[in-house]
Design a protein around this motif. Structure first.
Motif, PDB file in Angstrom:
ATOM      1  N   SER A 137       0.828  -1.207   0.000  1.00 50.53           N
ATOM      2  CA  SER A 137       0.000   0.000   0.000  1.00 50.53           C
ATOM      3  C   SER A 137       0.857   1.249   0.000  1.00 50.53           C
ATOM      4  O   SER A 137       0.591   2.211  -0.743  1.00 50.53           O
ATOM      5  N   ASN A 140       2.421   1.777  -3.385  1.00 49.52           N
ATOM      6  CA  ASN A 140       1.447   2.326  -4.328  1.00 49.52           C
ATOM      7  C   ASN A 140       1.260   3.829  -4.113  1.00 49.52           C
ATOM      8  O   ASN A 140       1.145   4.600  -5.074  1.00 49.52           O
ATOM      9  N   GLN A 141       1.226   4.246  -2.847  1.00 50.98           N
ATOM     10  CA  GLN A 141       1.075   5.679  -2.544  1.00 50.98           C
ATOM     11  C   GLN A 141       2.275   6.473  -3.047  1.00 50.98           C
ATOM     12  O   GLN A 141       2.129   7.594  -3.581  1.00 50.98           O
ATOM     13  N   GLN A 144       1.979   6.774  -6.757  1.00 47.94           N
ATOM     14  CA  GLN A 144       0.962   7.759  -7.117  1.00 47.94           C
ATOM     15  C   GLN A 144       1.463   9.179  -6.913  1.00 47.94           C
ATOM     16  O   GLN A 144       1.210  10.092  -7.719  1.00 47.94           O
ATOM     17  N   ASN A 169      -7.502   7.752  -9.513  1.00 44.28           N
ATOM     18  CA  ASN A 169      -6.502   6.831  -8.931  1.00 44.28           C
ATOM     19  C   ASN A 169      -6.530   6.876  -7.412  1.00 44.28           C
ATOM     20  O   ASN A 169      -6.459   5.820  -6.736  1.00 44.28           O
ATOM     21  N   ALA A 170      -6.625   8.063  -6.874  1.00 47.15           N
ATOM     22  CA  ALA A 170      -6.668   8.216  -5.417  1.00 47.15           C
ATOM     23  C   ALA A 170      -7.915   7.574  -4.840  1.00 47.15           C
ATOM     24  O   ALA A 170      -7.890   6.976  -3.747  1.00 47.15           O
ATOM     25  N   GLN A 173      -7.405   3.848  -4.662  1.00 47.48           N
ATOM     26  CA  GLN A 173      -6.547   3.491  -3.522  1.00 47.48           C
ATOM     27  C   GLN A 173      -7.329   3.547  -2.219  1.00 47.48           C
ATOM     28  O   GLN A 173      -7.186   2.671  -1.342  1.00 47.48           O
ATOM     29  N   TRP A 174      -8.170   4.559  -2.108  1.00 50.06           N
ATOM     30  CA  TRP A 174      -8.942   4.721  -0.865  1.00 50.06           C
ATOM     31  C   TRP A 174      -9.970   3.592  -0.717  1.00 50.06           C
ATOM     32  O   TRP A 174     -10.154   3.031   0.362  1.00 50.06           O
ATOM     33  N   ASP A 176      -9.742   0.594  -1.965  1.00 51.93           N
ATOM     34  CA  ASP A 176      -8.993  -0.633  -1.609  1.00 51.93           C
ATOM     35  C   ASP A 176      -8.652  -0.651  -0.124  1.00 51.93           C
ATOM     36  O   ASP A 176      -8.744  -1.696   0.551  1.00 51.93           O
ATOM     37  N   ALA A 177      -8.266   0.544   0.365  1.00 53.56           N
ATOM     38  CA  ALA A 177      -7.898   0.627   1.787  1.00 53.56           C
ATOM     39  C   ALA A 177      -9.117   0.376   2.669  1.00 53.56           C
ATOM     40  O   ALA A 177      -9.022  -0.272   3.722  1.00 53.56           O
ATOM     41  N   ALA A 208      -5.016   6.914   2.663  1.00 53.66           N
ATOM     42  CA  ALA A 208      -5.595   6.889   1.313  1.00 53.66           C
ATOM     43  C   ALA A 208      -6.696   7.930   1.166  1.00 53.66           C
ATOM     44  O   ALA A 208      -6.847   8.566   0.107  1.00 53.66           O
TER      45      ALA A 208
END
Length: 468
Positions: A137, A140-141, A144, A169-170, A173-174, A176-177, A208
């Motif tokens: 994670s 990935n951040q 990004q 994209n953000a 990610q959020w 998924d988190a 995220a």
């Protein structure tokens, strides 16, 4: 010794004379006054020719071939006893058993300990997986953030399309988190993961969400020149997150290794406890006779005192101590005779040991081994080892009891035409049963062995059979 033999021969001869006199006192059918010449009853054997082994008898004692004490491996109450003193046992026979309740309890405790160690290992593996997910994670951040910075540096020519892409994209990610938080929340409620793993997921979701808000803010203020600095801060935060995630993985790996060591130790302790379950059983270490038992059922036993003693009876071993002069009579592997007076037997034996050095008393130890399949020979019996010291070749051999000694002279009586003929002899070698002599007679002659004590040269004799 020779005088004793002569006295015995004299007594036997007198008995024969008395017997013969009794027989001769029967009334005569003839009225003539002439008396017939009395005959002396005798027993005879033949003179033999050959060689005589001259033997020496050495006193020895029967000793156990092998002796072993049965010593308990554990302490406890003797709950069963399968043998008694004097029994013959085979190697591996169960002699008795000690109470094993405490040992069984130890096995149960070790099984519980192993189950606990295995559960700790599974929990450590889950923690490691959570730490690895946290690293992904954070990576990935960071990726990004780098993309956002690169797009910000390109200027406004990318337009709102790039800003919208960053927001998308953000948001991914959020989401998924958030999904990860929900998953770990269930595991945490079930007790499958520790709280710190669940909190790490919450923190990841928070980061995220902040990244999404920042992307949205950047899209709204795409013309703001301070966006680059904000993205740099996000990058810095992502790099810190990666470092923290790597440290968490390292700690999780250590926890897994410790848990694996705990499982191995628990398995070893369980195996040891199971192996000790056989210790309360008392086995015979060898085949032999039980010569002593120290305990009864219900008594406490321990390794401090032997429970029983077993001696091997087959083969039997005779041990003797000899002088340096007698030592040369023994050669390892040589065959000798062993006389056992208590059972009136002579058995063939093999020399199995000849000491190379003397004991403190100056004597040498020798041992001979003989068969004992009937288990008649017992340790402690007194024996005599008969060894050959010399050999008389080409001799005339007569029974020793046939030799009459008087006034330092020796003679025998041979039977010729029903009369006793005195023959002077020279004793070459006298043994207890057979004597080698020389004289004016030949092998095959008939020699008197009983009844010669009252004979004179030329006496009339009557040969008696063995059953008369």
């Amino acid at each position: 010794m020779r005088n004793q033999r002569n006295a015995l021969g004299l007594i036997i001869s007198i008995m024969f004379v008395v017997f013969a006199a009794g027989c001769s006192q029967q009334p005569s059918a003839s009225s003539t006054t002439e008396e017939e010449e009395p005959s002396t009853p005798v027993m005879v054997e033949n003179v033999e020719g050959g060689s005589l082994d001259v033997k020496k008898e050495i006193v020895g004692n029967l000793v156990p071939e092998t002796q072993a004490n049965v010593t308990p491996k554990v302490q406890g109450e003797l709950v069963s006893l399968n043998v008694k003193k004097g029994d013959t046992v085979q190697k591996g026979d169960v002699l008795g058993k000690i109470d094993d309740e405490s040992l069984r309890e130890q096995v149960e405790l070790r099984q519980i300990g192993l189950q606990q160690a295995q559960a700790q290992l599974e929990q450590a593996k889950l923690s490691r997986q959570t730490a690895q997910n946290g690293l992904k994670s954070a990576q990935n951040q960071l990726e990004q953030a780098n993309i956002s910075i690169e797009q910000g540096k390109k200027g406004y020519d990318t337009g709102m399309t790039d800003s919208d892409l960053n927001v998308d994209n953000a948001r991914i990610q959020w989401e998924d988190a958030k999904e990860n938080v929900e998953k770990l929340a269930n595991l945490y409620r079930e007790g499958a993961i520790p709280y710190q793993d669940y909190q790490a997921a919450i923190d990841g979701e928070k980061q995220a969400r902040i990244a999404l808000e920042q992307a949205q803010l950047a899209a709204e203020n795409s013309e703001n020149t301070e966006d680059i600095q904000m993205l740099e801060s996000q990058k810095k935060a992502a790099e810190i997150g990666i470092a923290d995630a790597k440290e968490n993985i390292k700690n999780a790996e250590n926890s897994v290794q410790q848990a694996q060591n705990g499982v191995q130790q628990a398995q070893t302790e369980l195996e040891q406890a199971r192996s000790q379950l056989n210790d309360p059983v008392l086995y015979a270490p060898l085949t032999g006779e039980v010569t002593s038992i120290s305990n009864k059922v219900g008594e406490m036993v321990s390794s401090a005192n032997p429970f029983a003693t077993i001696v091997s009876l087959t083969p039997a071993t005779v041990r003797a101590q000899v002088s340096s002069e007698q030592l040369s009579l023994f050669t390892k592997g040589e065959t000798v005779d062993v006389i056992i007076p208590s059972i009136d037997e002579t058995r063939e034996a093999t020399v199995s040991y000849v000491a190379a050095a003397s004991e403190d008393n100056g004597l040498f130890t020798v041992e001979v081994t003989l068969p004992n399949e009937d288990k008649v020979l017992k340790p402690g019996m007194v024996t005599k080892i008969a060894v050959t010291t010399s050999v008389v070749d080409n001799a005339l051999l007569v029974p020793t009891e046939a030799v009459v000694e008087a006034n330092d002279e020796a003679m025998i009586y041979v039977v010729e035409n029903d009369r006793a003929v005195q023959k002077d002899v020279e004793i070459v070698e006298m043994q207890s049963d057979v004597t080698a002599v020389s004289g004016d007679f030949s092998a095959g002659d008939t020699v008197i062995v009983k009844g010669q004590g009252t004979l004179n040269d030329g006496s009339l004799v009557r040969i008696m059979e063995g059953d008369e």
